[in-house]
Design a protein around this motif. Structure first.
Motif, PDB file in Angstrom:
ATOM      1  N   TYR A 119       0.919   5.175   0.508  1.00  0.00           N
ATOM      2  CA  TYR A 119       0.133   6.265   1.091  1.00  0.00           C
ATOM      3  C   TYR A 119       0.660   7.610   0.607  1.00  0.00           C
TER       4      TYR A 119
ATOM      5  N   SER B  46      -4.620   6.378  -0.754  1.00  0.00           N
ATOM      6  CA  SER B  46      -3.612   5.331  -0.907  1.00  0.00           C
ATOM      7  C   SER B  46      -3.886   4.507  -2.152  1.00  0.00           C
TER       8      SER B  46
ATOM      9  N   THR C 196       0.848  -1.189   0.000  1.00  0.00           N
ATOM     10  CA  THR C 196       0.000   0.000   0.000  1.00  0.00           C
ATOM     11  C   THR C 196       0.881   1.235   0.000  1.00  0.00           C
TER      12      THR C 196
ATOM     13  N   HIS D 285      -6.179   5.119  -5.693  1.00  0.00           N
ATOM     14  CA  HIS D 285      -7.139   5.956  -4.959  1.00  0.00           C
ATOM     15  C   HIS D 285      -8.175   6.574  -5.884  1.00  0.00           C
TER      16      HIS D 285
ATOM     17  N   ASP E   5     -11.479   4.546   3.964  1.00  0.00           N
ATOM     18  CA  ASP E   5     -10.041   4.839   4.011  1.00  0.00           C
ATOM     19  C   ASP E   5      -9.736   6.061   4.882  1.00  0.00           C
TER      20      ASP E   5
ATOM     21  N   TYR F  51      -3.629   7.984   6.505  1.00  0.00           N
ATOM     22  CA  TYR F  51      -4.074   6.728   5.896  1.00  0.00           C
ATOM     23  C   TYR F  51      -5.134   6.928   4.819  1.00  0.00           C
TER      24      TYR F  51
END
Length: 387
Positions: free
Chosen positions: A285, A294, A283, A312, A323, A291
């Motif tokens: 970010y 991402s 993942t 995203h 998220d 968070y």
């Protein structure tokens, strides 16, 4: 007072009695946790490293370095927190439990090792989530209390709402020069009104972090019932031959590809599943210690072939909402301003059970005095009086 208002008052009062202590604990710990990143950065030097223009060490190298100190341990999670921050390998050791091994991502030098259960803010988080009880029991108590607290806030607005326009100014301000009981009354009602909107948002996002049913509810509501199959599918290895191909380890190849495809990302999380049909997830970010925003990648753990890619920009509204749950809950979705708002709302919520109890106790005491006064002023007739 109408019978409807009496019913609302009864609910407001007794739900407050039932949940008061839990709401106080959860709110106070929420206040403390809001600024945990800023406080830990100021206190712990290992949370920063010297920035270098060179590449990070490969995740397999960091993993091997961490496991040298824990021969019987396993490591499934690796964090790269940012260019000027350490990497962390999460090691599970049979006797010691989970250990965070922090190291310089450029040199591999171990800078700090920590059992998260000894970290002050992790303890605060456990109190916030579970009251330090077994997770299933503690999360249920906290969850029910938070749901009831939302009802308390709503009934409070119904009771507080001014009937006449002339009362509105008084209802929206605190009379600081009044008697202490009046100030306490205003603190409960006025501050409670201002905090209600934020408190409900914090409650909903907190519930969604803890409970799947709330998370699913937000997901389905935001998506208006539309189904996104790719987001609900957990990719697994489809390699017929369960043998890792020669050359670079898959986690290294996967991490390198993610860095190339998400070059603006500041933080990375790598997950390697131990199951035979498992996969490698990475993942990326957009911002360190945030968070939301991402890109998610999944790779076959044997061949390194990409199995899934969820950027995203292509995620459904429901997935984007979930998220951002954590970032909304601690206020960092709006930066330092958001954290101050979340802190202030949590502080007000912590004070509501206390100010509410004082209001109830004061009215109860006043009511008892009136009853006592009535007995004195109108004593029962004595059949022997005058004899």
């Amino acid at each position: 007072m109408t019978s409807f208002k009496k019913t609302i008052l009864f609910m407001h009062r007794w739900l407050g009695f039932i949940t008061g202590l839990v709401v106080f604990i959860v709110s106070v710990t929420g206040c403390i946790f809001c600024f945990q990143d800023e406080i830990q950065d100021a206190v712990h030097s290992y949370r920063k490293v010297e920035f270098k223009n060179g590449p990070y060490l490969a995740p397999s190298v960091l993993k091997q370095t961490a496991l040298k100190s824990y021969p019987g341990g396993t490591a499934n999670y690796i964090y790269y927190y940012g260019k000027d921050r350490p990497a962390a390998v999460l090691v599970n050791e049979p006797k010691l439990g989970l250990q965070y091994v922090f190291m310089n991502p450029y040199t591999g030098l171990i800078t700090h090792t920590e059992n998260p259960q000894t970290n002050f803010f992790i303890i605060v988080e456990y109190i916030h989530l579970y009251l330090l009880l077994p997770p299933k029991i503690g999360s249920l108590i906290v969850g029910i209390s938070v749901i009831l607290f939302v009802l308390i806030m709503i009934t409070g607005i119904v009771l507080w709402w001014p009937k006449r326009k002339t009362d509105r100014k008084r209802s929206f301000t605190i009379k600081w020069n009044g008697r202490w009981r009046r100030v306490n009354y205003d603190l409960h009602n006025v501050l409670g009104f201002y905090a209600t909107g934020v408190a409900i948002i914090l409650a909903v996002t907190g519930l969604s972090i803890t409970f799947n049913w709330m998370r699913d509810g937000i997901y389905n509501t935001a998506n208006q019932g539309k189904i996104y199959t790719a987001e609900k599918t957990a990719p697994k290895s489809d390699s017929l031959l369960k043998v890792i191909t020669k050359g670079k380890p898959v986690i290294d190849r996967a991490f390198a590809e993610v860095q190339n495809r998400s070059p603006a990302a500041q933080m990375f999380l790598i997950y390697e599943d131990n199951a035979m049909s498992g996969a490698v997830g990475v993942t990326a970010y957009a911002k360190t210690l945030h968070y939301y925003k991402s890109d998610s990648y999944t790779f076959d753990k044997y061949s390194g072939r990409q199995l899934q890619y969820l950027p995203h920009t292509s995620k459904s509204p429901g997935m984007k909402m979930n998220d951002m749950n954590y970032d909304i809950h601690v206020g960092q979705i709006l930066g330092i301003t958001g954290k101050i708002i979340a802190f202030s709302a949590s502080l007000i919520c912590a004070g509501l059970p206390a100010t509410g109890f004082i209001i109830w106790f004061g009215k109860r005491k006043k009511s008892n005095k009136r009853k006592h006064g009535a007995v004195i002023s109108h004593p029962p007739k004595n059949k022997f009086a005058g004899k």
